[in-house]
Write a protein that holds these residues in place. Structure first.
Motif, PDB file in Angstrom:
ATOM      1  N   VAL A   1       0.834  -1.217   0.000  1.00  0.00           N
ATOM      2  CA  VAL A   1       0.000   0.000   0.000  1.00  0.00           C
ATOM      3  C   VAL A   1       0.869   1.268   0.000  1.00  0.00           C
ATOM      4  CG1 VAL A   1      -2.091  -0.959   1.065  1.00  0.00           C
ATOM      5  CG2 VAL A   1      -0.210  -0.199   2.517  1.00  0.00           C
TER       6      VAL A   1
ATOM      7  N   GLN B   1      -0.954   4.298  -1.216  1.00  0.00           N
ATOM      8  CA  GLN B   1      -2.126   4.775  -0.467  1.00  0.00           C
ATOM      9  C   GLN B   1      -1.776   5.220   0.958  1.00  0.00           C
ATOM     10  OE1 GLN B   1      -1.969   1.825  -2.189  1.00  0.00           O
ATOM     11  NE2 GLN B   1      -4.022   1.124  -2.753  1.00  0.00           N
TER      12      GLN B   1
ATOM     13  N   LEU C   1      -6.414   5.412   1.920  1.00  0.00           N
ATOM     14  CA  LEU C   1      -7.019   4.100   1.702  1.00  0.00           C
ATOM     15  C   LEU C   1      -8.299   4.058   2.532  1.00  0.00           C
ATOM     16  CD1 LEU C   1      -6.378   1.268   0.406  1.00  0.00           C
ATOM     17  CD2 LEU C   1      -5.331   0.661   2.563  1.00  0.00           C
ATOM     18  N   ASP C   2      -9.428   3.965   1.821  1.00  0.00           N
ATOM     19  CA  ASP C   2     -10.717   4.073   2.523  1.00  0.00           C
ATOM     20  C   ASP C   2     -11.105   2.809   3.278  1.00  0.00           C
ATOM     21  OD1 ASP C   2     -10.979   6.550   1.486  1.00  0.00           O
ATOM     22  OD2 ASP C   2     -12.054   5.872  -0.310  1.00  0.00           O
ATOM     23  N   GLU C   3     -10.547   1.714   2.835  1.00  0.00           N
ATOM     24  CA  GLU C   3     -11.063   0.425   3.301  1.00  0.00           C
ATOM     25  C   GLU C   3     -10.360  -0.118   4.537  1.00  0.00           C
ATOM     26  OE1 GLU C   3     -13.739  -1.514   1.738  1.00  0.00           O
ATOM     27  OE2 GLU C   3     -14.027   0.597   1.259  1.00  0.00           O
ATOM     28  N   ILE C   4      -9.697   0.738   5.321  1.00  0.00           N
ATOM     29  CA  ILE C   4      -8.958   0.202   6.481  1.00  0.00           C
ATOM     30  C   ILE C   4      -9.913  -0.082   7.632  1.00  0.00           C
ATOM     31  CG2 ILE C   4      -7.163   0.666   8.189  1.00  0.00           C
ATOM     32  CD1 ILE C   4      -5.758   2.396   6.159  1.00  0.00           C
ATOM     33  N   GLU C   5      -9.800  -1.263   8.183  1.00  0.00           N
ATOM     34  CA  GLU C   5     -10.613  -1.635   9.355  1.00  0.00           C
ATOM     35  C   GLU C   5      -9.871  -1.246  10.632  1.00  0.00           C
ATOM     36  OE1 GLU C   5     -13.730  -2.421  10.888  1.00  0.00           O
ATOM     37  OE2 GLU C   5     -13.901  -4.032   9.401  1.00  0.00           O
TER      38      GLU C   5
ATOM     39  N   SER D   1      -8.182   6.881   9.095  1.00  0.00           N
ATOM     40  CA  SER D   1      -8.317   7.823   7.978  1.00  0.00           C
ATOM     41  C   SER D   1      -7.623   9.142   8.312  1.00  0.00           C
ATOM     42  CB  SER D   1      -9.791   8.078   7.677  1.00  0.00           C
ATOM     43  OG  SER D   1     -10.399   8.629   8.817  1.00  0.00           O
TER      44      SER D   1
ATOM     45  N   THR E   1      -7.628  -4.512   5.942  1.00  0.00           N
ATOM     46  CA  THR E   1      -8.707  -3.792   5.263  1.00  0.00           C
ATOM     47  C   THR E   1     -10.052  -4.411   5.648  1.00  0.00           C
ATOM     48  OG1 THR E   1      -8.718  -5.266   3.377  1.00  0.00           O
ATOM     49  CG2 THR E   1      -7.232  -3.370   3.254  1.00  0.00           C
ATOM     50  N   LYS E   2     -11.109  -3.724   5.238  1.00  0.00           N
ATOM     51  CA  LYS E   2     -12.451  -4.247   5.552  1.00  0.00           C
ATOM     52  C   LYS E   2     -12.700  -5.590   4.856  1.00  0.00           C
ATOM     53  CE  LYS E   2     -14.566  -0.213   7.285  1.00  0.00           C
ATOM     54  NZ  LYS E   2     -14.588   1.187   6.996  1.00  0.00           N
ATOM     55  N   ASN E   3     -11.929  -5.859   3.776  1.00  0.00           N
ATOM     56  CA  ASN E   3     -12.061  -7.159   3.101  1.00  0.00           C
ATOM     57  C   ASN E   3     -11.173  -8.214   3.739  1.00  0.00           C
ATOM     58  OD1 ASN E   3     -13.740  -5.999   1.240  1.00  0.00           O
ATOM     59  ND2 ASN E   3     -12.045  -5.431  -0.098  1.00  0.00           N
TER      60      ASN E   3
ATOM     61  N   GLN F   1      -7.937  -8.105   4.259  1.00  0.00           N
ATOM     62  CA  GLN F   1      -6.622  -8.259   3.628  1.00  0.00           C
ATOM     63  C   GLN F   1      -5.582  -7.528   4.467  1.00  0.00           C
ATOM     64  OE1 GLN F   1      -6.904  -7.154  -0.626  1.00  0.00           O
ATOM     65  NE2 GLN F   1      -5.633  -8.992  -0.776  1.00  0.00           N
TER      66      GLN F   1
END
Lengths: 240, 549
Positions: free
Chosen positions: B150, B153, B177-181, B510, B534-536, B538
């Protein structure tokens, strides 16, 4: 001769067993995997029901299903319950060891008894002047103020008579309820079941209460009337 | 028609049930472990953070962390409570651990009931007495999971790329990177071996043989074990008692399952619990109790290979071993391993009820033995001696007669079943005696009167010679502690500062973030790392290297 031998061996076996057996000090009959309960255990003192208590002190008349909520939130469901109105104790039936017991009051936060079609909820409260153990009250109305009843047994001297068992008695027992209102801010306040008691409880809304009761044709004469009145007052923001 | 509807309904219900399980499994896979370092010396304290998905946390807020060797053996475990989805704690790496690759993983106890894939982090341990390490067993490249790059990002900007020892380093993190959990930021001395061979791996944990109850650990820890007979066969339907000598004493019981397994739950228990476990039967049988670690059973050995270290890698290891030696001379920073046990009193009433009488022998003149004590001070208590067989009987106040059997006898809250324990007790040995002259229930057991003797000596040393009663030290929830290097304290100029970790914190997922840290006296490469998930689900990682000359 053979029989004699058998009897002697049996006797020796029994004797041997009795010397090896150790006394645990508690009864483990009925313990099984189902009795394992990780959330905690309920405790109490064994209660032997007497005919006198059964017919005079226990509420309701029959054993009913209920639920006990402990102070830590742990719940016991489908327990056979009755309330001992003279001693202010909750009695539960333990199916595993077939015993009745007073549930340790310190553990109990509330209990519900299903009487007929009705769920009757009792909570443990600490009104002024009561001992540290607390007292059970039935919740009749829950809103900005809680309307509660304290049911207890009182005895009345009567002319001597023979009861159903032929025992001479000179007292009769009656259930009686005292009523309380409770709020976190004000604590417990005893009150009567009449219009005046309601107005005295909330003097700042005297006129509004009178008007509301008149408008809704509520004549306070019973606990149901008082529950209706509390609900009406709450709807009109007079209990805040 | 009716049959068809029934089939559809059954199918639908099966699907719903399956999706429920699948959802839980996928939630388990989101549980993520961060450690403050990828290498350490034996005897070090390793700090961890575990991120728990909200769905799991609502049910169970206790995470277990375990350190495994490559062959699956459990080296050490830790258990800690979550707070706002994060579990923070530490693991003591044993001082005697030999150099090699170890694996650290996190899990919830419920996961042990399932055969699941788990993620683990490699941890390179260098024995602190190692003189020169020339080779190491490291995981094969195929074993290491890929991480998402990343660099574009997540940007790490440092105020300088070449620094001097003890310099202050500042910088910013730009996250696009928007998808960070969840993510963490760390700055640590870079181990060349870690850079080439460490990472996350996946292993399969086999389903635990013993039955773990369908009980989520919430605010407490599960104590499990097995009971065996003298011939080492698991004993089912055996009563196992757990006692803790506290005030009031803690007591619980459990009936063993078909594998001899038993479980207890200690709510809000922190520190190391000294529990007494005993399996009892009225036939006086001998039993063996073996407490079990709450750990994952690694299904198969992880493949590791021998790697010859290059001079840079060897030199780094020698440097940190020497630095650790100096640190031990000047500053013993190892956390105290002593963990005082604490468990809030749930109820002030002891499990055996409010005593009918409490007698404090110190208030009377000294008596030489328990026979005299019972005769003089314990009214309603009979001490009988028939043919040298000592028996005790208590008066049942509610029935107005003596109980036909022995009362429940307790010494420091521990049930004992032989009266010989009491015979020689003198007044001066006893703190107080409680007697309960009524019948009580505790759960589903009925207690017929109680004699509870609290001794002045609470060490329970008398347990040592007894069969069937065993004392165990069981780690419960960790007490909240913080890594010493994270405390903002200035080290005096004359004192050596050999920290290898400079910064380690949770990162806002964020926007931009600033950071600062002070370097130590150690020279080498410093790796500033942002790693997260990430939220997925990963795993991503990005680093920036600065040099200390």
């Amino acid at each position: 001769m053979k029989a004699k031998k058998y009897i002697v061996s049996l006797l020796l076996l029994v004797l041997g067993w009795s010397t090896v057996a150790q006394e645990l000090g508690f009864n483990v009959d009925g313990l099984s995997l189902e009795t394992n309960r990780l959330g905690g255990k309920i405790m109490g003192e064994i209660f032997y029901i007497s005919a006198l208590a059964n017919s005079n002190f226990l509420y309701p008349d029959e054993w009913v299903d209920g639920e006990i909520t402990l102070t830590d939130g742990d719940k016991y469901e489908n327990v056979k319950l009755r309330y001992h109105a003279e001693d202010d104790e909750l009695i539960a039936y333990n199916e595993k060891n077939k015993s009745l017991y007073f549930v340790e009051k310190e553990q109990v936060s509330a209990f519900v008894m299903i009487v007929g079609e009705q769920e009757r909820k009792f909570i443990k409260g600490y009104p002024k002047g009561e001992d540290k153990k607390g007292k059970y009250f039935e919740e009749l109305y829950v809103g900005n103020q809680i309307f509660l009843s304290d049911t207890h047994v009182y005895e009345q001297k009567v002319s001597p008579f023979k009861d159903e068992l032929g025992i001479m008695r000179d007292v009769e027992y009656y259930f009686r309820s005292d009523y309380f209102r409770y709020s976190k801010k004000e604590g417990y306040h005893k009150m009567g079941i009449n219009r005046r008691a309601l107005i005295t409880a909330f003097p700042e809304h005297k006129k509004a209460i009178k008007k509301l009761l008149r408008k809704n044709s509520i004549f306070i004469d019973s606990e149901q009337d008082m529950v209706r009145a509390f609900s009406l007052l709450d709807e009109n923001h007079l209990l805040q | 028609m009716k049959k068809r509807i029934t089939y559809f309904l059954v199918l639908f219900l099966l699907l719903v049930a399956y999706s429920g399980f699948a959802q839980t499994d996928s939630e388990f896979s989101k549980l993520h472990l961060y450690t403050d370092r990828d290498y350490c010396l034996s005897g070090d304290t390793l700090w961890f953070k575990v991120w728990l998905p909200k769905k799991l946390e609502q049910n169970s807020n206790v995470a277990h962390v375990q350190l495994n060797s490559a062959n699956g053996g459990v080296i050490t475990t830790a258990v800690a409570l979550s707070k706002e989805q994060w579990v923070e704690g530490f693991v003591h790496v044993p001082d005697s651990l030999s150099s090699g690759t170890y694996f650290i993983s996190a899990f919830l106890n419920e996961q042990r009931n399932l055969e699941l894939k788990h993620r683990a982090k490699t941890l390179f341990v260098y024995n602190r007495f190692e003189e020169e390490l020339k080779e190491m067993k490291v995981p094969g490249a195929a074993l290491i999971s890929n991480v998402m790059p990343v660099e574009n990002q997540v940007k790490i900007n440092a105020s300088k790329t070449i620094c001097s020892t003890r310099d202050k380093v500042t910088g910013t993190i730009e996250i696009n990177l928007d998808e960070i959990e969840h993510a963490t930021l760390s700055a640590k001395l870079r181990d060349p071996l870690v850079s080439s061979s460490a990472g996350d791996i996946t292993f399969v944990a086999s389903k635990n043989q013993s039955i773990i109850p369908a009980f989520a650990e919430k605010d407490g820890v599960l104590i499990s074990g097995k009971v065996f007979n003298e011939d080492n066969n698991p004993q089912k339907n055996t009563l196992v008692l757990l006692s803790i000598s506290s005030e009031p004493p803690y007591f619980d019981y459990c009936i063993s399952d078909e594998n001899g397994g038993f479980n207890f739950f200690l709510k809000h228990a922190t520190g190391d619990a000294k529990v007494v476990l005993q399996a009892v039967s009225s036939s006086n049988n001998e039993f063996v109790i073996r407490p079990e670690l709450n750990s994952l059973d690694v299904e198969k050995e992880l493949s590791i290979e021998t790697k010859i270290l290059n001079p840079e890698q060897s030199k780094f290891i020698s440097t940190i071993i020497q630095a650790n030696f100096i640190n031990k001379l000047f500053n013993s920073t190892r956390l105290s391993s002593e963990n005082t046990f604490q468990m809030p009193v749930r109820y002030t009433v002891p499990f055996y009820g409010i005593p009918t009488k409490r007698v404090t022998p110190a208030e009377f003149f000294d008596l030489p033995n328990f026979k005299e004590i019972s005769r003089e001070l314990l009214h309603g208590f009979q001490y009988r001696n028939v043919n040298n067989e000592i028996s005790f009987r208590l008066l049942n106040l509610s029935q107005g007669n003596f109980f036909p059997h022995e009362p429940l006898r307790l010494l420091n809250g521990i049930p004992v079943f032989k009266n010989s324990y009491f015979i020689d007790l003198k007044s001066t040995d006893i703190s107080y005696i409680d007697i309960v002259q009524s019948e009580r229930v505790f759960g589903d057991i009925q207690i017929n009167g109680v004699l509870s003797v609290s001794l002045v000596d609470k060490s329970n040393s008398w347990l040592a010679q007894q069969s069937n009663i065993n004392s165990y030290t069981i780690p419960c929830l960790q007490l909240a502690k913080q890594a010493g290097y994270l405390r903002t304290q200035k080290i005096a100029i004359g004192e050596p500062d050999i920290r290898q970790n400079y910064l380690w914190e949770k990162l806002q997922v964020s926007g931009n973030k600033t950071f600062e840290f002070y370097l130590s006296d150690l020279k080498g490469e410093i790796e500033i790392t942002v790693e997260g998930v990430t939220k997925n689900n990963q795993v991503f990682k990005t680093s920036k290297i600065i040099e200390v000359k």
